[in-house]
Motif scaffolding. Structure first.
Motif, PDB file in Angstrom:
ATOM      1  N   SER A   1       0.845  -1.192   0.000  1.00 31.14           N
ATOM      2  CA  SER A   1       0.000   0.000   0.000  1.00 31.14           C
ATOM      3  C   SER A   1       0.879   1.240   0.000  1.00 31.14           C
ATOM      4  N   GLU A   2       0.253   2.356  -0.261  1.00 32.12           N
ATOM      5  CA  GLU A   2       0.950   3.642  -0.176  1.00 32.12           C
ATOM      6  C   GLU A   2       1.610   3.813   1.201  1.00 32.12           C
TER       7      GLU A   2
ATOM      8  N   GLN B   1      -2.822   2.490  -5.373  1.00 32.35           N
ATOM      9  CA  GLN B   1      -3.535   3.758  -5.199  1.00 32.35           C
ATOM     10  C   GLN B   1      -2.656   4.810  -4.526  1.00 32.35           C
ATOM     11  N   TYR B   2      -3.019   6.046  -4.783  1.00 31.29           N
ATOM     12  CA  TYR B   2      -2.437   7.188  -4.079  1.00 31.29           C
ATOM     13  C   TYR B   2      -3.586   8.092  -3.648  1.00 31.29           C
ATOM     14  N   LYS B   3      -3.687   8.308  -2.346  1.00 31.02           N
ATOM     15  CA  LYS B   3      -4.765   9.124  -1.772  1.00 31.02           C
ATOM     16  C   LYS B   3      -6.137   8.663  -2.257  1.00 31.02           C
TER      17      LYS B   3
ATOM     18  N   LEU C   1      -3.762   4.483  -9.648  1.00 34.04           N
ATOM     19  CA  LEU C   1      -2.653   5.144 -10.337  1.00 34.04           C
ATOM     20  C   LEU C   1      -2.691   4.938 -11.844  1.00 34.04           C
TER      21      LEU C   1
ATOM     22  N   ALA D   1       0.013  12.805  -8.134  1.00 32.33           N
ATOM     23  CA  ALA D   1      -0.077  11.348  -8.288  1.00 32.33           C
ATOM     24  C   ALA D   1       1.039  10.831  -9.189  1.00 32.33           C
TER      25      ALA D   1
ATOM     26  N   PHE E   1       4.211  10.653  -7.196  1.00 30.59           N
ATOM     27  CA  PHE E   1       4.202   9.470  -6.327  1.00 30.59           C
ATOM     28  C   PHE E   1       4.505   8.212  -7.130  1.00 30.59           C
ATOM     29  N   TYR E   2       3.919   8.105  -8.303  1.00 32.26           N
ATOM     30  CA  TYR E   2       4.156   6.920  -9.154  1.00 32.26           C
ATOM     31  C   TYR E   2       5.656   6.762  -9.402  1.00 32.26           C
TER      32      TYR E   2
ATOM     33  N   SER F   1       7.781   6.210  -6.038  1.00 34.09           N
ATOM     34  CA  SER F   1       7.587   4.879  -5.461  1.00 34.09           C
ATOM     35  C   SER F   1       8.279   3.812  -6.303  1.00 34.09           C
TER      36      SER F   1
END
Length: 259
Positions: free
Chosen positions: A32-33, A63-65, A69, A78, A81-82, A85
């Motif tokens: 998870s995030e 997912q993000y928030k 994604l 987003a 973050f992709y 991560s």
């Protein structure tokens, strides 16, 4: 033939222990995030399983928030973050000797609706940027619609072949993408055979993302099995409640071993 128990779990201790009782030879950690806030725990889990001679795969957070994604997302936060991560997980995989499943996008995202040559080429450029972190440690999973769906006529020749992209083939996603057509599923398995490194085995009725135990859907597993044998895979069955009981995965492993 004895079944290979190849199982999926999240990072929760109770769920990990539930899987370990079956002495699996492969486990995939579905991250998870929030899990990425504690990369040390991810490393500890990998090392714990490797000490038991269990091969480990990671799964990039979906997912993000609260939103799924998409590598082509117009949401800049987003998108950051992709990429960030992916960079973190590439480092973990490199150091711990494992691989990570990643989606270019999920169903219902922006890349699900614009299936065009221009868009697939844009996606190819974005995936190439992720490959700068690692070429072989990411294995790219298909979805049920859109650009990174095997029903997309551009996907193989415009993206997978030029990038020589290592794949995770989700058999149910491919089946659903082809609207429940077993012949097209087997065609895709043949066309992607040189790129498939890993498989998610899960049954489906072919209409929507139902994530059924093997033998309860419409996939022709006898035809699928020759493409899977000798490669890595897990049984990615949807579980009830807190996912602490993986019995449907165990039953699916037994079904598959008897084909």
């Amino acid at each position: 033939m004895s079944p290979f128990y190849r199982l999926k779990t999240n990072m929760e201790r109770s769920n990990v222990d539930n899987r370990l009782q079956y002495k699996p030879d492969i486990v995939e950690f579905y991250l998870s995030e929030r899990d990425l806030e504690n990369p040390l725990l991810i490393r500890e889990r990998i090392r714990e399983l490797k000490e038991k001679n269990i091969k480990v795969y990671l799964h990039h957070p979906p997912q993000y928030k609260g939103r799924y994604l998409d590598i082509l997302s117009s949401d800049s936060e987003a998108k950051r973050f992709y990429m960030a991560s992916c960079e973190i997980l590439a480092a973990i995989c490199e150091e711990e000797g494992t691989r990570c499943v990643v989606h270019a996008h999920y169903a219902g995202t922006e890349s699900s609706s614009d299936v065009s040559l221009a868009s697939i080429r844009k996606m190819r450029r974005e995936i190439a940027a992720v490959l700068e972190f690692s070429r072989e440690l990411f294995v790219w999973e298909d979805t049920i619609e859109g650009l990174f769906c095997h029903a997309n006529p551009y996907l193989l020749e415009e993206l997978i072949v030029p990038l020589e992209l290592p794949l995770t083939v989700d058999v149910s996603h491919t089946f659903i993408g082809h609207r429940g057509n077993n012949e097209k599923l087997i065609e895709t398995l043949g066309a992607t055979e040189n790129y498939a490194r890993y498989f998610h085995l899960v049954d489906s009725k072919g209409k929507f993302h139902d994530s059924l135990p093997l033998g309860t859907g419409l996939i022709d597993w006898k035809a699928v099995k020759p493409f899977v044998e000798g490669k890595d895979y897990i049984f990615e069955i949807q579980l009830e409640g807190n996912h602490s009981d993986c019995t449907p995965m165990i039953e699916s492993a037994r079904f598959f071993s008897e084909i």
